[in-house]
Design an enzyme around this catalytic site. Structure first.
Site, PDB file in Angstrom:
ATOM      1  N   ASP A  60     -15.846 -41.628 -37.455  1.00 18.52           N
ATOM      2  CA  ASP A  60     -15.435 -41.122 -38.768  1.00 18.52           C
ATOM      3  C   ASP A  60     -13.944 -40.804 -38.690  1.00 18.52           C
ATOM      4  O   ASP A  60     -13.484 -39.770 -39.139  1.00 18.52           O
ATOM      5  CB  ASP A  60     -16.264 -39.878 -39.143  1.00 18.52           C
ATOM      6  CG  ASP A  60     -15.960 -39.375 -40.550  1.00 18.52           C
ATOM      7  OD1 ASP A  60     -15.325 -40.122 -41.325  1.00 18.52           O
ATOM      8  OD2 ASP A  60     -16.343 -38.226 -40.862  1.00 18.52           O
ATOM      9  N   GLN A 168     -22.982 -37.078 -37.017  1.00 22.48           N
ATOM     10  CA  GLN A 168     -22.230 -35.832 -37.164  1.00 22.48           C
ATOM     11  C   GLN A 168     -23.181 -34.676 -37.463  1.00 22.48           C
ATOM     12  O   GLN A 168     -23.316 -34.252 -38.617  1.00 22.48           O
ATOM     13  CB  GLN A 168     -21.229 -35.942 -38.315  1.00 22.48           C
ATOM     14  CG  GLN A 168     -19.984 -36.719 -37.972  1.00 22.48           C
ATOM     15  CD  GLN A 168     -19.180 -37.064 -39.216  1.00 22.48           C
ATOM     16  OE1 GLN A 168     -19.734 -37.349 -40.272  1.00 22.48           O
ATOM     17  NE2 GLN A 168     -17.872 -37.026 -39.093  1.00 22.48           N
ATOM     18  N   ASP A 200     -12.007 -28.675 -43.507  1.00 26.82           N
ATOM     19  CA  ASP A 200     -12.809 -29.808 -43.953  1.00 26.82           C
ATOM     20  C   ASP A 200     -14.181 -29.354 -44.461  1.00 26.82           C
ATOM     21  O   ASP A 200     -14.828 -28.509 -43.855  1.00 26.82           O
ATOM     22  CB  ASP A 200     -12.981 -30.715 -42.721  1.00 26.82           C
ATOM     23  CG  ASP A 200     -13.696 -32.000 -43.015  1.00 26.82           C
ATOM     24  OD1 ASP A 200     -13.115 -32.825 -43.724  1.00 26.82           O
ATOM     25  OD2 ASP A 200     -14.825 -32.174 -42.526  1.00 26.82           O
ATOM     26  N   GLU A 207     -27.190 -23.253 -44.964  1.00 23.57           N
ATOM     27  CA  GLU A 207     -28.278 -23.903 -45.714  1.00 23.57           C
ATOM     28  C   GLU A 207     -29.285 -22.821 -46.106  1.00 23.57           C
ATOM     29  O   GLU A 207     -29.561 -21.933 -45.303  1.00 23.57           O
ATOM     30  CB  GLU A 207     -29.050 -24.918 -44.857  1.00 23.57           C
ATOM     31  CG  GLU A 207     -28.250 -26.034 -44.224  1.00 23.57           C
ATOM     32  CD  GLU A 207     -27.328 -25.616 -43.093  1.00 23.57           C
ATOM     33  OE1 GLU A 207     -27.710 -24.736 -42.288  1.00 23.57           O
ATOM     34  OE2 GLU A 207     -26.205 -26.136 -43.039  1.00 23.57           O
ATOM     35  N   GLU A 242     -10.904 -27.894 -48.473  1.00 23.50           N
ATOM     36  CA  GLU A 242     -11.431 -29.116 -49.044  1.00 23.50           C
ATOM     37  C   GLU A 242     -12.811 -28.796 -49.590  1.00 23.50           C
ATOM     38  O   GLU A 242     -13.800 -28.812 -48.868  1.00 23.50           O
ATOM     39  CB  GLU A 242     -11.562 -30.243 -48.012  1.00 23.50           C
ATOM     40  CG  GLU A 242     -11.950 -31.538 -48.701  1.00 23.50           C
ATOM     41  CD  GLU A 242     -12.890 -32.459 -47.922  1.00 23.50           C
ATOM     42  OE1 GLU A 242     -13.003 -33.626 -48.304  1.00 23.50           O
ATOM     43  OE2 GLU A 242     -13.531 -32.020 -46.955  1.00 23.50           O
ATOM     44  N   ASP A 308      -9.193 -40.472 -48.085  1.00 19.02           N
ATOM     45  CA  ASP A 308     -10.563 -40.822 -48.457  1.00 19.02           C
ATOM     46  C   ASP A 308     -10.563 -41.714 -49.694  1.00 19.02           C
ATOM     47  O   ASP A 308      -9.526 -42.010 -50.257  1.00 19.02           O
ATOM     48  CB  ASP A 308     -11.375 -39.549 -48.741  1.00 19.02           C
ATOM     49  CG  ASP A 308     -11.712 -38.798 -47.458  1.00 19.02           C
ATOM     50  OD1 ASP A 308     -11.929 -39.461 -46.423  1.00 19.02           O
ATOM     51  OD2 ASP A 308     -11.757 -37.556 -47.491  1.00 19.02           O
TER      52      ASP A 308
HETATM   53  C1  GLC Z   1     -14.046 -34.852 -45.195  1.00 16.44           C
HETATM   54  C2  GLC Z   1     -12.972 -35.836 -44.776  1.00 16.44           C
HETATM   55  C3  GLC Z   1     -13.567 -37.205 -44.628  1.00 16.44           C
HETATM   56  C4  GLC Z   1     -14.704 -37.143 -43.627  1.00 16.44           C
HETATM   57  C5  GLC Z   1     -15.725 -36.066 -44.021  1.00 16.44           C
HETATM   58  C6  GLC Z   1     -16.751 -35.828 -42.957  1.00 16.44           C
HETATM   59  O1  GLC Z   1     -14.531 -35.121 -46.452  1.00 16.44           O
HETATM   60  O2  GLC Z   1     -11.918 -35.831 -45.708  1.00 16.44           O
HETATM   61  O3  GLC Z   1     -12.611 -38.143 -44.245  1.00 16.44           O
HETATM   62  O4  GLC Z   1     -15.335 -38.384 -43.546  1.00 16.44           O
HETATM   63  O5  GLC Z   1     -15.093 -34.835 -44.253  1.00 16.44           O
HETATM   64  O6  GLC Z   1     -16.155 -35.263 -41.824  1.00 16.44           O
END
Ligand code: GLC
Ligand code: CA
Length: 540
Positions: A60, A168, A200, A207, A242, A308
């Protein structure tokens, strides 16, 4: 109050992998980046936001982290990082890193340990279940690649939870040890000199059954706790959220000025593209009215593009269909709930539209974030898979590999953009530097305007509602300082009438514009804007 440097800064987002390669292995690195700091300084930016720089299997693009407290060997050593940040600071540039709280790579030591037999301290670092039916109200984010937020693990004979890729696994924030690890990671990098983090995927930390597992009160509690730690120990450092959410949910991330310093304005972003396509000020005006004032120590981060896809999650179905229809004519351009294209191709390589949208961006409330390469109007490669098409090497000059690397071209981590319209021979820093009409020099002018008129960082936004809806117009006002911003969203000349009688004692000073500067004279006030034209006035 701590220093509010971020309210009046220009941010520049870059991918180390694609900026400059110093050792000829085809991958950008810290040494290369350090050598390019004078370019960024000259451009006028104040803060560099680095995409993930940590060891990672790279499934990723580095957001799958294997070790939070080390440097990806592709990018160099810890010494190279320290040299980079020292030089950045010497040039008065701040640096943000990435803080990926929500998940690790499945190759992180914690996850490898977690899968071993119990009792096992690390098992509880992640979120496990005997059934994939738990938390069924949580949406899937990577809709193109994942069918569930649960993946079966044969070693543990349980499912583990993941909001993104199945490689992930999400960390378990109910575990105090996980929360403590994260605080220690922040401390580690702040002590090494980072000036802040882009954090991020923040909505997903906790949850709870019966919810969509986003924006939960527990998540906000942890984030406030993290902020408190920073205020007490590192008062000048910042957190940028974010959180791809609707305005109402997004605002909560500022708290009472005690959670995030900054948050990306996700709802605004697609609506700037809608407005120019529809030739109508509605999308921008409506969304900005839905975003009430934020605490005075907070700031929006505003952007047109990033690394992204251009996400359309915060759009209605109708808006999304419209955006796909207009901006993603080829299905290859779509990914997940968005469009994987750079700014220039989205705007059909029209310099006028690039100037227009950037000027809107730089004059709306918030701190503008430029995505590397967009300052020269770089193209993309929609065939590269995932979002890699907008992450290709920077074009520096006409030399081999666009000056990015001296490796054999086949060794580059991603090909240089060489299709005719966006060929690096034409679109590169070197050739634009000396051309007064280039997009690069326009961006430099725009950055210097923004820095000269500091009120852009904090002034109120007051819309004017001209009868001609193809015109977007607003004042930015702070005490007796006023800037009038007027934009023609259409490809044809447009007349506009505005009542400026209130300001008749003021002298208009031209700041920036491609339309002939009108004089404030007889009222009501008429003028004509050229196609995609704009002007900014300071009313003195
Ligand atoms: C955020 C990042 C993106 C990534 C995601 C998962 O949204 O901007 O690039 O794939 O997190 O980590
Ligand atoms: Ca390299």
């Amino acid at each position: 109050m701590s220093n509010l440097w971020y309210k009046n800064a220009i941010f520049y987002e870059l991918n180390i992998r694609s900026f400059q390669d110093s050792n000829g292995d085809g991958i950008g690195d810290f040494k290369g980046l350090t050598g390019k700091l004078p370019y960024l300084k000259d451009l006028g930016v104040d803060c560099i936001w680095l995409l993930p720089m940590y060891p990672s299997p790279g499934k990723d693009d580095g957001y799958d982290i294997m070790d939070y407290c080390a440097i990806n060997p592709d990018y160099g050593t810890m010494d190279d990082f320290v040299e980079f940040i020292t030089e950045a600071h010497r040039l008065n540039l701040k640096v943000l890193g990435e803080l990926v709280l929500n998940h690790t790579s499945d190759r992180h030591r914690w996850f490898i340990e977690a899968k071993k037999s119990e009792p096992n301290k690390y098992r509880d670092y992640y979120v496990w279940s005997d059934t994939p039916k738990k938390y069924s109200e949580a949406r899937i984010i990577f809709t193109d690649t994942e069918i569930s937020n649960w993946t079966w693990n044969n070693e543990c004979k349980k499912y583990y939870w993941h909001r993104f890729f199945h490689h992930q696994p999400d960390l378990n924030f109910d575990n105090p040890l996980v929360r403590e690890e994260m605080i220690n990671i922040v401390k580690f990098w702040f002590d090494l000199g980072l000036d802040g983090f882009r954090v991020d995927a923040v909505p997903y930390l906790f949850e709870r059954e019966g919810t969509n597992c986003e924006n939960l009160p527990e998540t906000h509690d942890f984030l406030k706790h993290l902020r408190k730690f920073i205020d007490e120990n590192y008062p000048d450092k910042i957190l940028l959220a974010e959180a791809n959410q609707w305005p109402e949910d997004l605002l909560v991330y500022f708290g009472d000025g005690d959670e995030f310093h900054m948050a990306f304005n996700f709802p605004l972003m697609p609506r700037m593209f809608m407005a120019v396509k529809q030739e109508h000020h509605g999308p921008i005006v409506d969304i900005m009215k839905r975003l009430p004032d934020i605490p005075s120590n907070c700031q929006w981060a505003i952007f047109l593009r990033n690394h992204d896809e251009l996400t359309l999650e915060m759009c209605t179905d109708e808006e999304r269909d419209y955006m796909f229809k207009e901006y993603a004519k080829d299905k290859q351009m779509k990914i997940n709930v968005g469009i994987r294209r750079r700014l220039a191709p989205l705007l059909e390589n029209s310099y006028r539209k690039m100037e227009l949208l950037n000027t809107i961006l730089f004059t709306l409330p918030g701190t503008p974030v430029i995505y590397y390469g967009d300052e020269i109007g770089m193209g993309d490669n929609i065939y590269l898979g995932d979002r890699n098409g907008v992450r290709t090497p920077m074009h520096w000059d006409q030399n081999k590999n666009a000056g990015f690397s001296n490796c054999p071209p086949s060794r580059l981590h991603a090909p240089i953009i060489a299709d005719p319209e966006y060929n690096y021979n034409n679109i590169n820093v070197e050739s634009q530097k000396n051309n007064p009409n280039s997009i690069l020099n326009f961006m430099k002018d725009l950055i210097s305007v923004r820095k000269k008129y500091k009120i852009f960082g904090y002034a109120d936004l007051k819309f004017i509602y001209p009868e001609n809806k193809k015109i977007l117009a607003y004042f930015r006002e702070f005490e007796d300082k006023i800037i009038l911003c007027v934009f023609n969203l259409s490809g044809k000349s447009q007349p506009v009438e505005m009542d400026l009688s209130k300001y008749k004692d003021k002298t208009p000073i031209e700041i920036l514009g491609d339309t002939e500067f009108p004089k404030i004279g007889e009222l009501p006030y008429f003028l004509t804007l050229s196609p995609y034209g704009y002007f900014l006035f300071y009313l003195k």
